[in-house]
Design a protein around this motif. Sequence first.
Motif: not given
Length: 290
Positions: A14-19, A21-22, A29-34, A58-63
């Motif tokens: 999950i961690a490596r995939s999110l990085i 994708l981002r 990280q700030g852009n994604v949070a917004a 829900p959070m992983i889908r939002a991110l």
Amino acid sequence: MPTTSAGSAARLQIARSLISLRERAGLSQGNVAAKAGCSRQSVSRYETWQERNRLTVPMIRALAAACEATEQERETLAELVRAQDEGWWVDDPAIPEWMDPLVSFEDAAEYYHTYANALIPGILQTPAYALATHEASHVRVEQGEIERKVAIRMRRQSILGRDDLHLWAVLTESVLRCTVGSAAVMAEQIAHLEEMSARRNIDIQVLPHSFGASAAGSGGHFSVMGRDDERDSLNSMAVVYLEMHTRGLYLDDPSDLHAYKLTHSYLRSQAHNTAASLLMLAAARQEYSR
């Protein structure tokens, strides 16, 4: 559909995939949070797999949506979140928290490259050898607890029966010369190594004393475990495990992974080949059997 992983292996994916994708979307990280409507700390928490707080679908889908992931990528990540609490080792009181990731990565790995210069790696130990090592290193622990630790170590070895896992172990000659338990325990242990070497998914090489300094330098036991999926990067994962006395250290930075993979590759080239290593194992077993 990719093979999911339980426990810490799922969290690492999950961690490596999110990085990934981002970075693919060119976002901070700030852009994604917004875009996801959460704090930057929440994004950081999901990108740090060793964070112990629970992850939610829900959070992983939002991110993932904020990172412009496809629907298939979002569902893959959601499956990994659902799998995070699976696995026989999760919340098992006999397994210390620092070891939970090790068992999880072993279970998810398709390649398992290990190096040892003091003791036989736990994944290849016999019950008698494992008992002797635990009794030596846990001098004030009750016998019942030691026996539970041995049982866990033996259960971990069930992964060696999988056809999709390749274990490649490089052992220094010192490992064979260090008498653990007794000569009888060592003879049985080395015979076990010979039996394991006969399996198609296990390679064992011995690095002789005569070679001198090796690619490992002054470093000790380490393992590189992972799974590579060229068709689906979200299904790939890898980690370096460094064994310490009271805990384990896990490294997943790409530069660390590259360095340890390269080190293991050099060690394999420096050690005797598998045929010559079998001869060394047989000779050592015979010495202990006298």
